[in-house]
Design an enzyme around this catalytic site. Structure first.
Site, short mmCIF file in Angstrom:
data_model
loop_
_atom_site.label_atom_id
_atom_site.label_comp_id
_atom_site.label_asym_id
_atom_site.label_seq_id
_atom_site.Cartn_x
_atom_site.Cartn_y
_atom_site.Cartn_z
N CYS A 60 0.86 -1.18 0.00
CA CYS A 60 0.00 0.00 0.00
C CYS A 60 0.90 1.23 0.00
O CYS A 60 2.02 1.19 0.48
CB CYS A 60 -0.92 0.11 1.21
SG CYS A 60 -1.99 -1.30 1.46
N ARG A 67 3.17 0.02 -5.27
CA ARG A 67 3.05 -0.60 -3.94
C ARG A 67 1.72 -1.33 -3.75
O ARG A 67 1.48 -1.96 -2.73
CB ARG A 67 3.18 0.47 -2.86
CG ARG A 67 4.46 1.26 -2.93
CD ARG A 67 4.52 2.29 -1.82
NE ARG A 67 4.53 1.63 -0.54
CZ ARG A 67 5.61 1.16 0.05
NH1 ARG A 67 6.78 1.26 -0.55
NH2 ARG A 67 5.54 0.57 1.22
N TRP A 101 -3.18 -2.50 -1.45
CA TRP A 101 -2.96 -3.90 -1.80
C TRP A 101 -3.64 -4.68 -0.69
O TRP A 101 -3.17 -4.71 0.44
CB TRP A 101 -1.46 -4.20 -1.87
CG TRP A 101 -1.16 -5.59 -2.35
CD1 TRP A 101 -1.04 -5.99 -3.65
CD2 TRP A 101 -0.93 -6.76 -1.55
NE1 TRP A 101 -0.76 -7.34 -3.70
CE2 TRP A 101 -0.69 -7.84 -2.44
CE3 TRP A 101 -0.92 -7.01 -0.19
CZ2 TRP A 101 -0.44 -9.13 -1.99
CZ3 TRP A 101 -0.67 -8.30 0.26
CH2 TRP A 101 -0.42 -9.35 -0.64
N ASN A 103 -0.71 1.71 5.97
CA ASN A 103 0.03 0.69 5.21
C ASN A 103 0.61 -0.26 6.25
O ASN A 103 1.33 0.17 7.14
CB ASN A 103 1.11 1.42 4.41
CG ASN A 103 2.22 0.51 3.92
OD1 ASN A 103 3.33 0.94 3.72
ND2 ASN A 103 1.93 -0.75 3.72
N GLY A 104 0.26 -1.54 6.15
CA GLY A 104 0.78 -2.51 7.12
C GLY A 104 -0.31 -3.46 7.57
O GLY A 104 -1.36 -3.57 6.92
N GLU A 159 14.19 -18.17 -12.10
CA GLU A 159 13.83 -16.78 -12.42
C GLU A 159 12.98 -16.72 -13.71
O GLU A 159 12.00 -15.99 -13.77
CB GLU A 159 15.10 -15.93 -12.56
CG GLU A 159 14.89 -14.49 -12.96
CD GLU A 159 14.03 -13.67 -11.99
OE1 GLU A 159 13.67 -14.17 -10.93
OE2 GLU A 159 13.70 -12.52 -12.35
N LYS A 201 9.25 -15.15 -13.76
CA LYS A 201 8.92 -14.04 -14.65
C LYS A 201 7.68 -14.39 -15.46
O LYS A 201 6.75 -13.62 -15.59
CB LYS A 201 10.04 -13.76 -15.66
CG LYS A 201 11.21 -12.93 -15.27
CD LYS A 201 11.00 -11.46 -15.05
CE LYS A 201 10.48 -11.14 -13.71
NZ LYS A 201 11.35 -11.08 -12.60
N GLU A 206 4.41 -14.75 -13.21
CA GLU A 206 3.89 -13.55 -12.55
C GLU A 206 3.26 -12.55 -13.51
O GLU A 206 2.33 -11.87 -13.15
CB GLU A 206 4.94 -12.88 -11.64
CG GLU A 206 6.15 -12.29 -12.32
CD GLU A 206 7.17 -11.72 -11.31
OE1 GLU A 206 6.83 -11.46 -10.16
OE2 GLU A 206 8.33 -11.52 -11.73
N HIS A 246 11.73 -37.32 -10.39
CA HIS A 246 11.19 -37.68 -9.08
C HIS A 246 9.79 -37.12 -8.89
O HIS A 246 9.41 -36.75 -7.78
CB HIS A 246 12.14 -37.20 -7.97
CG HIS A 246 13.49 -37.85 -8.05
ND1 HIS A 246 13.68 -39.18 -7.78
CD2 HIS A 246 14.68 -37.37 -8.44
CE1 HIS A 246 14.96 -39.49 -7.98
NE2 HIS A 246 15.59 -38.40 -8.39
N LYS A 255 5.07 -4.24 -6.01
CA LYS A 255 6.52 -4.24 -6.15
C LYS A 255 7.23 -4.27 -4.81
O LYS A 255 8.26 -4.91 -4.64
CB LYS A 255 6.97 -3.01 -6.93
CG LYS A 255 8.45 -3.05 -7.21
CD LYS A 255 8.79 -2.41 -8.51
CE LYS A 255 10.22 -2.70 -8.91
NZ LYS A 255 10.40 -4.06 -9.41
C1 G6P Z 1 8.04 -8.66 -5.00
C2 G6P Z 1 8.43 -8.25 -6.39
C3 G6P Z 1 9.59 -9.12 -6.90
C4 G6P Z 1 10.75 -9.02 -5.92
C5 G6P Z 1 10.32 -9.39 -4.50
C6 G6P Z 1 11.40 -9.03 -3.49
O1 G6P Z 1 7.47 -9.93 -5.00
O2 G6P Z 1 7.33 -8.38 -7.26
O3 G6P Z 1 10.00 -8.67 -8.17
O4 G6P Z 1 11.77 -9.88 -6.35
O5 G6P Z 1 9.17 -8.64 -4.12
O6 G6P Z 1 11.52 -7.63 -3.45
P1 G6P Z 1 12.81 -6.83 -3.07
O7 G6P Z 1 12.42 -5.40 -3.16
O8 G6P Z 1 13.14 -7.25 -1.66
O9 G6P Z 1 13.88 -7.23 -4.02
#
Ligand code: G6P
Length: 608
Positions: free
Chosen positions: A2, A27, A75, A101-102, A481, A485, A488, A504, A603
């Site tokens: 948020c 956020r 959020w 926020n929290g 990764e 990607k 998500e 397995h 993010k």
């Molecule tokens: C969220 C973002 C990811 C990121 C992760 C950790 O899930 O969408 O892209 O890798 O948080 O965030 P940070 O800011 O700690 O790298």
């Protein structure tokens, strides 16, 4: 997560609040609202949806013209994204208006106490408890009420409060969620993050946990949780707001993918000097490094994948034992940390709640902490013993790309620095490794040319229901990764497996036509991974293989082959990730997804 904003001054509050919220939309973006003092009361306009939906709602009514206000982009944690659950929330009979926020952890018991006291709840949120609680404690002193609230609630918060009894003030406080104050001339600002105020001021104060701020248009007063006045230093922002604009690209993600050569170059070049690795930010002597028993790496999401790659790299290059943990696991598993161990935390935002908690846990247990962070002066950066900044610039797309690449670059630097300290890197090899690192941005650049190929593949596979990624060693770390990607941003189910583990269980999911992306660039393990490619192919998989160098033979077993340039083994993650990012981007586009703001994500994840 948020985002919260506040404005107090002589100009209309709404434009700044909306503008600030747009900068904070990363956020969270499932609902939004603003509250402005007007005609003796506080007018709240809020809606499910994004800031654009809020703007539309505002445009259909008489404008909010007051000069004091707060805003929020949400959020959802407690209660679905609805108009009723959107912030701001009112407390009491409307005397209090609050954004938060929290997470308030003891909200159930507080809610029942407040209901008994006669308060009525209109939403399912924990935040409304905070609003009523503030009203409950508020007699005629905002500061005293805030202190009482802070003593009563458990959990995390950045919160800003308006009271109709004190229309010339905003009071705000924080614990475990970020909050900054922007200092203007005859006006002051409040926000979860600096970009929200950058258009108006470059002079900020960064609030620490337990601090309270009382904002007036011509004054800012800080207090600790006991109400004692505090003097805080101004933080002057030196970076540019334009770096966070789309600059002609269709999406931030596309722009940020393209910016990776620069992000890696900017991160590496100040630390490569005359054939030597220099990391002045690291306050570990050679003796300290030789005494490291174990490196603990903690992170979340993509940053954890960097940590997974780092484990292979640190152990191979420096011969130091390394363990990589998800921060959310590390913080609660009572990890064993011995004298001399170090903890490296990796975070783009520097605010991720679990990563921050893991950092604190490692510190508490006596580890020297080193953070790899992109956002300057963020909480993790401030709290770690040493911070090595990734110089990727502001990253806006929720799915990280350039920060990820810059984090990998720091891992290479650290690995070589450690290798040198333990006597595993001769001065000649150091010169050679520095040259390889300097050449890395150009190699990354050359991979951007794969765009058309990856877009064509995406066209072909956009209707897939499941996509599997396999690889061994560093190729496995990058498979994780690539898979993240893809899922998500395109919402296609995807899993990454260590190629040797496939049989397995996961291989039972391979059916004729299942796409399998096989990352097979590790020359030492190529034959092994090729064996796994043959196994999935034999069960009908459609294989996209990522290989380095020639390896024409792979054409016989893979439906599509992507060639990446040959590189030192340690550096392959930086190259392999590029086509996988581009693939995910085009898959998402093909499927009509919102690439920059995928559903349900944010993010900066400031709740655990
Ligand atoms: C969220 C973002 C990811 C990121 C992760 C950790 O899930 O969408 O892209 O890798 O948080 O965030 P940070 O800011 O700690 O790298």
């Amino acid at each position: 997560m948020c985002g919260i904003v506040g404005y107090i001054g002589e100009n209309g509050a709404s434009p700044m609040l909306l503008d600030g919220l747009k900068k904070l939309e990363y956020r969270g973006y499932d609902s939004a609202g603003i509250a402005v003092y007007q005609n003796g009361g506080v007018q709240v306009v809020k809606t499910k949806g994004r800031i654009a939906d809020l703007e539309q709602k505002l445009s259909k009514q008489s404008p909010l013209v007051g000069t004091v206000g707060i805003g929020h982009t949400r959020w959802a944690t407690h209660g679905a994204p609805t108009d009723a659950n959107a912030h701001p929330h009112k407390g009491g009979d409307g005397r209090i208006t609050l954004v938060h926020n929290g997470i308030i952890e003891n909200y159930i018991e507080l809610k029942s106490m407040l209901e008994t006291a006669g308060y009525r709840f209109l939403s399912e949120t924990d935040t409304e408890v905070l609003a009523h609680l503030f009203d409950y404690y508020y007699k005629d002193d905002l500061l005293e009420a805030m202190q009482k609230v802070m003593r009563t609630v458990r959990g995390s918060y950045a919160t800003a409060v308006l009271s109709t009894d004190a229309p010339d003030c905003i009071i705000a406080a924080k614990k475990d969620s970020p909050l900054i104050v922007g200092k203007g001339d005859g006006e002051n600002f409040l926000a979860s993050d600096i970009p929200a105020v950058l258009k108006y001021t470059r002079e900020c104060y960064l609030l620490e946990d337990g601090e309270i701020v009382l904002l007036k248009k011509d004054g800012i007063s800080f207090f600790d949780r006991d109400g004692a006045p505090l003097k805080k230093e101004i933080y002057r922002v030196t970076w540019d707001a334009e770096a966070a604009e789309k600059g002609g690209y269709a999406h931030f993600m596309k722009k940020e993918i393209a910016e990776q050569p620069k992000a890696v170059r900017d991160t590496l070049s100040p630390r490569l000097q005359d054939g030597k690795i220099t990391i002045p930010e690291l306050h570990l002597t050679e003796e300290d490094i030789r005494a490291i028993g174990k490196i603990h790496i903690v992170a979340c999401g993509s940053a954890w994948h960097v940590g997974m790659a780092a484990k292979y790299i640190f152990e191979a290059a420096a011969g130091i034992s390394c363990e990589t943990d998800l921060a959310s696991e590390f913080r609660y598993r009572d990890p064993i940390i011995r004298k001399g161990d170090i903890c490296i935390v990796i975070s783009q935002s520097g605010e991720t709640a679990d990563t921050l908690a893991a950092l604190r846990e490692a510190k508490r247990k006596g580890a020297h902490t080193v953070s790899v962070v992109n956002v300057v002066a963020s909480t993790i950066a401030r709290e770690s013993d040493d911070v090595i900044y990734t110089l990727a610039g502001p990253e806006i797309a929720v799915a990280t790309t350039k920060a990820f690449s810059a984090q990998l670059a720091v891992v290479y630097l650290l690995a070589l620095h450690f290798a040198k300290a333990v006597g595993r890197l001769s001065p000649e090899s150091e010169v050679e490794k520095c040259a390889q690192l300097s050449a890395l941005p150009e190699k990354i650049e050359s991979l951007l040319a794969l765009e058309e190929d990856m877009a064509a593949l995406a066209k072909q596979f956009a209707a897939a229901k499941n996509v599997f990624f396999i690889g061994r060693g560093l190729d496995y770390a990058i498979s994780l990764e690539g898979s993240l990607k893809l899922k998500e941003i395109s919402y296609i189910h995807s899993e990454a497996y260590a190629a040797g583990e496939l049989k397995h269980g996961t291989i039972s999911l391979i059916e004729p036509g299942t796409p399998v992306v096989a990352v097979a660039t590790d020359e030492d393990l190529f034959e092994k991974t090729l064996g796994n490619i043959k196994e999935v192919r034999a069960r009908g998989a459609n294989v996209i293989a990522l290989v380095s160098g020639e390896h024409q033979e792979v054409r016989e077993f893979a439906d599509y082959v992507i060639y990446v340039p040959k590189a030192d083994k340690m550096l392959t993650p930086s190259l392999n990730v590029i086509p996988l990012q581009i693939f995910a981007y085009y898959m998402a586009l093909e499927r009509g997804c919102d690439v920059d703001k995928p559903r349900n994500l944010a993010k900066s994840v400031t709740v655990e």
